[in-house]
Design an enzyme around this catalytic site. Structure first.
Site, PDB file in Angstrom:
ATOM      1  N   VAL A 118       0.812  -1.207   0.000  1.00  0.00           N
ATOM      2  CA  VAL A 118       0.000   0.000   0.000  1.00  0.00           C
ATOM      3  C   VAL A 118       0.848   1.260   0.000  1.00  0.00           C
ATOM      4  O   VAL A 118       0.467   2.268  -0.621  1.00  0.00           O
ATOM      5  CB  VAL A 118      -0.992   0.007   1.178  1.00  0.00           C
ATOM      6  CG1 VAL A 118      -0.299   0.218   2.506  1.00  0.00           C
ATOM      7  CG2 VAL A 118      -2.059   1.073   0.963  1.00  0.00           C
TER       8      VAL A 118
ATOM      9  N   ASP B   3      -5.677  -2.279   6.631  1.00  0.00           N
ATOM     10  CA  ASP B   3      -5.604  -3.288   7.682  1.00  0.00           C
ATOM     11  C   ASP B   3      -4.341  -4.113   7.550  1.00  0.00           C
ATOM     12  O   ASP B   3      -3.786  -4.260   6.462  1.00  0.00           O
ATOM     13  CB  ASP B   3      -6.810  -4.228   7.602  1.00  0.00           C
ATOM     14  CG  ASP B   3      -6.869  -4.992   6.280  1.00  0.00           C
ATOM     15  OD1 ASP B   3      -6.399  -6.139   6.222  1.00  0.00           O
ATOM     16  OD2 ASP B   3      -7.376  -4.416   5.296  1.00  0.00           O
TER      17      ASP B   3
ATOM     18  N   GLY C 111      -5.297  -6.571   0.882  1.00  0.00           N
ATOM     19  CA  GLY C 111      -5.670  -5.763   2.042  1.00  0.00           C
ATOM     20  C   GLY C 111      -4.792  -4.530   2.120  1.00  0.00           C
ATOM     21  O   GLY C 111      -4.337  -4.006   1.102  1.00  0.00           O
ATOM     22  N   GLU C 112      -4.574  -4.034   3.333  1.00  0.00           N
ATOM     23  CA  GLU C 112      -3.717  -2.877   3.612  1.00  0.00           C
ATOM     24  C   GLU C 112      -4.319  -1.551   3.174  1.00  0.00           C
ATOM     25  O   GLU C 112      -3.797  -0.492   3.498  1.00  0.00           O
ATOM     26  CB  GLU C 112      -2.332  -3.024   2.955  1.00  0.00           C
ATOM     27  CG  GLU C 112      -1.564  -4.268   3.351  1.00  0.00           C
ATOM     28  CD  GLU C 112      -0.197  -4.344   2.673  1.00  0.00           C
ATOM     29  OE1 GLU C 112       0.179  -3.398   1.944  1.00  0.00           O
ATOM     30  OE2 GLU C 112       0.485  -5.363   2.864  1.00  0.00           O
ATOM     31  N   GLY C 113      -5.389  -1.571   2.381  1.00  0.00           N
ATOM     32  CA  GLY C 113      -5.887  -0.360   1.731  1.00  0.00           C
ATOM     33  C   GLY C 113      -5.433  -0.274   0.289  1.00  0.00           C
ATOM     34  O   GLY C 113      -5.733   0.700  -0.408  1.00  0.00           O
TER      35      GLY C 113
END
Length: 339
Positions: A92, A168, A310-312
């Site tokens: 991200v 996240d 994930g992570e954005g």
């Protein structure tokens, strides 16, 4: 349960935006979803055209989960990845740099010795890890609300952003999210469990069994969203829910990422009905529970790139599309001006 006064996006601005979009130098509706997004942004900002999305911020909520044994990766990866975020070398952070977005990581419940990281990272920490939800509650009494309030505080700290993205990090979080979505929507475990970090076969069956056991264990306690978070969630997902609610209270547009923010959004909507009017879905995850969550929220993903990091990271990819939507309503000419 706390109560919130959620503002309503500006209907007059939306109508004015639609009128302008219909008058641009193009066939009616020819720019499809971009027009819908332009009208949404105008309503969110209360002005036509909407303001530029120059200041985009990602907040990665990090925490460990007691069900991490179901993952293809050990839980120690969570702590290691926090350091990768801080070094600017995560997925991200690299992708966010391409669109000029800033990334912040917040350790809400990582199980590690954080003495060597900046104090700002752990400023809102609630606990280390969470309970194994198939056999015990994720959180102690009061921790769900404390984490929710921590997320609200983080949103307040980022309140001058033009657009917020919740990210996240936490090994085991897709198992937790599947349980949270199943319990919220009354779905069987087999329909909501996905491959997460890449499990299959017997490992996927075991993950499904954990989710089923967790939902059965929490039966009768899921009507109250904070009890649901206590039994089946985590401190980091509770903090994300608080982040989403506070953004809506302040009228800040939010771009949701994958299943983690989708699961948090379901709970946040139960806590603060109407908050979902301030959220967009950035992308379509490969996790099946995200599709159920977004349908329940009435949100349609902007992109479908087959992402499951994930992570954005997926939501960040939708930022250029939102900027393009703003550009058409701000910069295109009007049919009425053609000579």
């Amino acid at each position: 349960m706390p109560r919130f006064d959620i503002p309503v996006p500006d209907a007059a601005a939306r109508a004015a935006a639609q009128e302008r979009l219909d008058g641009l130098v193009k066939p009616l509706g020819a720019l499809g979803r971009l027009e819908e997004l332009a009208a949404w942004l105008s309503a969110a900002h209360g002005v036509v055209p909407p303001r530029p999305l120059d200041d985009v911020r990602v907040v990665v909520f990090a925490g460990d989960h007691g069900v991490s044994a179901q993952s293809a990766y050990p839980r120690e990866v969570t702590a290691a990845m926090v350091r990768v975020f801080l070094a600017g070398r995560s997925g991200v952070t690299v992708l966010a740099a391409q669109v000029g977005a800033r990334v912040r990581v917040a350790d809400i419940a990582v199980d590690w010795d954080a003495s060597d990281v900046p104090a700002s990272v752990t400023a809102h920490k609630i606990r280390r890890g969470s309970g194994a939800i198939d056999v015990e509650d994720a959180l102690a009494p009061g921790e769900a609300l404390a984490a929710f309030e921590a997320g609200r505080a983080i949103a307040a700290e980022e309140a001058d952003a033009d657009l917020l993205i919740p990210g996240d990090m936490g090994i085991g979080n897709t198992t937790m999210c599947a349980a949270l979505v199943a319990a919220t929507l009354g779905l069987p475990a087999a329909e909501v469990v996905g491959t997460g970090t890449g499990v299959s076969g017997a490992a996927l069956d075991a993950k499904t069994a954990v989710v089923e056991a967790a939902v059965q264990r929490a039966a009768g306690r899921v009507a109250d969203p904070f009890e649901r978070l206590t039994a089946l969630g985590s401190a980091c997902v509770a903090a994300t829910a608080g982040f989403l609610v506070e953004a809506a209270v302040r009228g800040i547009p939010v771009l949701l990422d994958g299943i983690f923010s989708g699961a948090a959004a379901l709970v946040a909507r139960d806590i603060a009905p109407g908050a979902e009017q301030w959220w967009l879905a950035g992308h379509c995850s490969t996790e099946p529970s995200q599709a159920f969550a977004l349908k329940a929220l009435g949100l349609t993903p902007i992109l479908d790139l087959g992402l499951r990091l994930g992570e954005g990271s997926g939501a960040v990819q939708a930022v250029p599309t939102l900027r393009a939507a703003r550009a058409i309503i701000a910069d295109m000419g009007l049919l009425a001006d053609l000579a």
